[in-house]
Scaffold this active site. Sequence first.
Site: not given
Length: 340
Positions: A17, A48, A137-138, A224
């Site tokens: 992150u 969020d 999905h790639t 979070d």
Amino acid sequence: MQYKNQNLTHFVKAAGUAAKLSPGGLKTILNFMQKTPALLSDIGNNEDASVYQISPDLALVQTLDFITPIVDSAYHFGAIAAANALSDVFAMGAEVINALNIVGFDTCNHDLNILKELLEGANDKVKECNALVVGGHTIESTELFFGLSVTGKVHPSKFIANNTSKIGDCIILTKPLGTGILSTALKAQMLNQKHLDIMLKNMIELNYKASQIALKFHPSAMSDVTGFGLLGHLKEMLNKNISFEIFESELPFLDGVKEYFNMGLIPAGAYKNLEFIKELTPDLNEEKLLLCDPQTSGGLLISISEKDSLECLKKLEDENIQAKIIAKVVNKQENDIIIS
């Protein structure tokens, strides 16, 4: 699965992150987004996940999160990225239904076995909260990234927003801080095995149980802690009536974090987060960078009435969740975030 050093972090600029864009910069370009009556979540405070009502008794909860490798093991990276994405639904007090994989794959530096192990790690985490991976999905990419698009469900009147804390509430944090510092030490090849094991355990843990326990005590707000750091996400929980008083001595940190921090192993994202938060706490300086450390798969922030806080804390501890009361919600002050 056993941890394998597959050098994933070697091929990316920023880990986990910490690769997020500056929150301040994003805020200036997202003001075109519009709201409809069916969209129950607030788009003005970086909620969020979105909550979209489709019937009197049902709302869909949707979120998307992907990150670059924060560890060097493909299986563990997949598990951590999944836990990080699923957390947004848990923070809304919702139940996960299914998830879709999102993959940018660096074919120049990794073989397909890396992709297989990565997807296995993510799948195991999704199964852990009784949900399914239903596709994905790639694409080919110059840097590896992975995450999930997650769909959940909740009753329209029962989702938990992030900016509805009440004066007098206590703020419970359910995981220690410091994954940004430790992952920076890992990328610099200075993290020892003990601290790597601690970091892995922390990031792989789902916020599922913590959310379920919190809901029994009717929290007034939840969020979070991820890429914007503790202070950045507390900023998103503010409203016009409240400020937060943080009990600095109560803040929990993973073992080794302060040692690596004092060695200067600080992610660039921490400095970006510090600039983002300075408008609320002008006297904030670089000594407080630890509070701006970008977390990956960090804990929940639970805003709960003072009378219920100790019982909630005990229930969390009974499930081996390392929770602490770290702050209190107070009447609006000159500074929105007070560190005491």
